[in-house]
Design an enzyme around this catalytic site. Structure first.
Site, short mmCIF file in Angstrom:
data_model
loop_
_atom_site.label_atom_id
_atom_site.label_comp_id
_atom_site.label_asym_id
_atom_site.label_seq_id
_atom_site.Cartn_x
_atom_site.Cartn_y
_atom_site.Cartn_z
N GLU A 225 0.82 -1.22 0.00
CA GLU A 225 0.00 0.00 0.00
C GLU A 225 0.85 1.27 0.00
O GLU A 225 0.51 2.24 -0.67
CB GLU A 225 -0.91 -0.03 1.22
CG GLU A 225 -1.89 1.13 1.32
CD GLU A 225 -2.78 0.98 2.54
OE1 GLU A 225 -2.94 1.97 3.27
OE2 GLU A 225 -3.32 -0.12 2.75
N ASP A 226 1.96 1.27 0.74
CA ASP A 226 2.70 2.51 1.00
C ASP A 226 4.11 2.54 0.43
O ASP A 226 4.82 3.54 0.61
CB ASP A 226 2.78 2.76 2.51
CG ASP A 226 1.41 3.05 3.12
OD1 ASP A 226 0.53 3.54 2.38
OD2 ASP A 226 1.22 2.78 4.31
#
Length: 715
Positions: free
Chosen positions: A122-123
């Site tokens: 996600e990051d």
């Protein structure tokens, strides 16, 4: 699961145990921060930063292979390097803290590996393909399951669609939700420096969705702390009041709960039952609930006794000793060992009183039950691993697969039918807000978990899905019951299914459906099967017309007025005449009439219940008689047993009598019986007896009668 999570600031319970845990947590975070800044450890050596995770994991798995954990940390630390949380700490402290929570609950190595990596896709630049290549399909599935959908792609629907995706993933592997719950707990612990409005938004979603999911998965250790953190944010005044109550109780003299615990230890020692007796302080929300329920709290209300034993049989042995040596509070006894809760929870609940009036609630369970009560599905280790070849490894031999608990299967079924994200999101919150407190048994020995207040309609859809459209009734505890019957805990329900595949629910079923799955299925059927506007049946007679208002015509001084419909003649010149809708009189019925407001006269059948009420209120009777025979309107009710094509056969029988159908209603089946109500236009009243005989001749019809509608109170 977001870099927006921040430094601890939200107050939590201030009991000594909580203070110690929070102190350790702050030390752990500082240690994680320092270790992360020093960078990853040399290859093949466990990094210092995961030492506390390893220690917690080895308490449950002494011989675990920790190499996947080491490699996961190396990848997570390198990919998150340079990222910080709003508190200024290295971002890696967040996945480490989440992994520690799961390790303490007893999660196995696959879950911990995925937990360390849960934010990388996600990051960071790490891809799912990379995770799959490095750690295998299971870890990749878990990481993908908790990865949020992008707002850029989904806009306002991103949050509900993320939860939908996560729930579907949980349906195949409950470890997905375990990671999400631990992630939310750490973010809630560190929510303090965010804007108050954002704190409130996150707390509400936690309250409405995550806490009920933690309850349903049995992860009480996470649920209770989440409840207290949400309570502090959304209800700060009540939180402060409870905080003051707990502090005052801690400073008060005497410890009745401790005294009772000592007495219980003595009783069990004398009985030769090996047991551990602990005092479990209530968490803040629990104290708040008890305070609202009981008013002023006693010292023993701030906690409960927990008795841990080795074998199931010892639980009942403890119960017998307590009920022998103390006065039991019978209303507080519950056996969740014989009948576990839907979330795997097992315990005996009781309460005992001393002669001085002090009452202590007691929970009795085995050590294994206690682990499951605290950690829920996390305590089941890896239900997806192949059976162990070691015969001594009973944990694997007795694998429990919680992949699709009943409540989750139902949730996954109805979410597919939710037409849009808003409907899904609102229905999910509504579904999770319901406490599933009753167990309903099927004749085949199966069990349905339903919310309190659920009806036979809910049971039908819980058991049969959309095939429940054909349900026509039920037997509850062996007796015929309507589908609207509300069920109680322990009821046995046999659902009666019709043979007509084209049959379906009526809109009235929605009034009795409590579960989202039932309501969505019913609404979808009603949408795709709209009720057609009533139309006249084929007939050789002229098309039905609206019944004209009775208009008077002069009949001379002695005869008064007469209607144009059914020809009722009243002894009041110039008065308009109405045939009462409550009893629909037709020739040759015995009739009476009453003057009503506006100078009109209403004609009733002599046996109509409204006649007695009219006389009671002093209405004056008006002379009335039937005049010339003319076409008339009447309402008939047909009582029948349910069967296919019944409505079509009745309609055909009416049409063959040359009678037009003005309107028709069919009530939902009750006890395999159906009631049809028809308003009919007859060419003349002489047709009525023959029509009723023709309707009674239809197979399945056992009675036809004149309808009695509720009369208006006053005209």
């Amino acid at each position: 699961m977001s870099a927006e999570a921040t430094n601890p600031a939200t107050p939590g319970p201030v009991t000594p145990g909580v203070q110690r845990r929070r102190g350790r947590a702050r030390l752990d975070l500082r240690r994680l921060g320092r270790a992360a800044l020093l960078g990853p450890a040399a290859r093949d050596r466990l990094p210092d930063a995961i030492g506390h995770v390893v220690e917690a994991h080895r308490a449950h798995y002494p011989d675990a292979d920790l190499e996947p954990l080491r490699r996961a940390y190396v990848l997570a630390e390198s990919s998150h390097r340079g990222q910080t949380r709003k508190s200024g700490e290295p971002y890696i402290t967040h996945p480490l803290a989440v992994t520690l929570i799961l390790a303490q609950l007893g999660a196995e190595i696959t879950t911990l590996t995925a937990s360390l990596l849960h934010d990388t896709v996600e990051d960071t630049d790490v891809t799912l393909d990379q995770v799959r290549a490095e750690f295998g399909e299971d870890v990749c599935y878990l990481v993908d399951g908790v990865t949020k959908l992008e707002k850029v792609d989904y806009g306002a629907a991103a949050e509900p669609e993320t939860f939908r995706k996560m729930l579907v993933a949980t349906g195949n592997d409950v470890r997905v939700m375990s990671i999400k719950l631990a992630d939310r707990l750490h973010n809630m612990r560190t929510l303090g420096v965010m804007r108050p409005e954002k704190q409130a938004r996150i707390a509400k979603v936690t309250r409405d969705v995550l806490i009920p999911l933690a309850e349903r998965l049995g992860v009480q250790a996470l649920k209770t702390e989440l409840e207290d953190l949400v309570f502090a944010i959304l209800h700060p005044q009540e939180y402060a009041e409870v905080q003051a109550l707990i502090a005052a109780n801690a400073e008060s003299e005497g410890d009745p709960l401790g005294d009772i615990a000592g007495e219980v230890r003595g009783v069990l020692r004398e009985a030769g039952i090996a047991a551990e007796v602990l005092i479990r302080p209530r968490h803040f929300v629990s104290v708040h609930r008890v305070h609202r329920k009981r008013g002023e709290l006693r010292a023993s209300d701030y906690g409960r006794l927990l008795v841990l034993v080795n074998e199931d049989a010892d639980c009942y042995g403890v119960l017998g000793e307590l009920h022998t040596c103390f006065t039991p509070v019978v209303s507080e006894f519950k056996d969740f060992i014989a009948v576990p809760k839907f979330n795997l929870y097992q315990s005996l609940h009781t309460a005992v009183a001393r002669p001085d009036g002090e009452v202590a609630e007691v929970l009795i369970r085995t050590h294994q039950m206690h682990q499951v009560a605290e950690a829920g599905v996390v305590a089941l280790r890896n239900p997806y691993a192949p059976p162990s070849e070691d015969p001594s490894d009973s944990a694997d031999d007795e694998r429990v697969d919680p992949t699709r608990p009943g409540w989750l299967s139902r949730l996954l079924d109805w979410q597919q039918a939710a037409p849009d994200p808003d409907t899904f999101w609102s229905t999910l919150r509504e579904d999770l807000a319901q406490d599933r407190e009753i167990a309903v048994f099927r004749p085949d020995g199966g069990t349905l978990g339903l919310p309190a207040g659920a009806s036979c309609v809910d049971a039908a859809y819980a058991q049969y899905g959309e095939d429940a459209h054909a349900c026509i009734g039920a037997r509850v505890n062996g007796r015929l019951a309507t589908l609207s019957t509300v069920l109680s805990d322990g009821d046995t329900v046999q659902l009666l299914m019709g043979q007509d595949a084209a049959s379906g629910p009526s809109s009235e079923w929605l009034d009795h459906a409590r579960t989202p799955g039932a309501r969505i299925a019913i609404r979808r059927w009603l949408t795709t099967h709209p009720t057609p506007a009533p139309a006249p049946a084929p007939s050789a007679q002229r098309p039905p017309q609206q019944a004209p208002m009775a208009t008077p015509r002069p009949e001379g001084p002695d005869t008064g007025s007469r209607s144009a419909a059914a020809s009722a003649v009243v002894d009041r010149e110039g008065a308009s005449v109405r045939l009462a809708g409550c009893c629909t009189p037709v020739p040759p019925d015995a009739i009476t009439a009453f003057a009503v407001r506006g100078g009109a006269v209403t004609v009733h059948r002599a046996g109509c219940p409204a006649v007695a009420r009219m006389k009671e209120v002093g209405r004056a009777e008006v002379g009335v008689r039937w005049g010339d025979t003319a076409e008339c309107r009447v309402t008939l009710t047909a009582e029948s047993f349910g069967r296919a094509h019944l409505l079509a056969d009745l309609t055909e029988a009416i049409a063959l009598e040359g009678v037009a159908i003005i309107s028709a209603t069919v009530e939902p089946p009750t006890q395999q019986r159906v009631r049809h109500t028809y308003t009919l236009q007859l060419p003349d009243a002489a047709h009525l007896p023959g029509l009723m005989r023709a309707m009674r001749a239809v197979p399945g019809v056992y009675d036809v009668s004149r309808a009695q509608h509720p009369a208006a109170a006053a005209h």
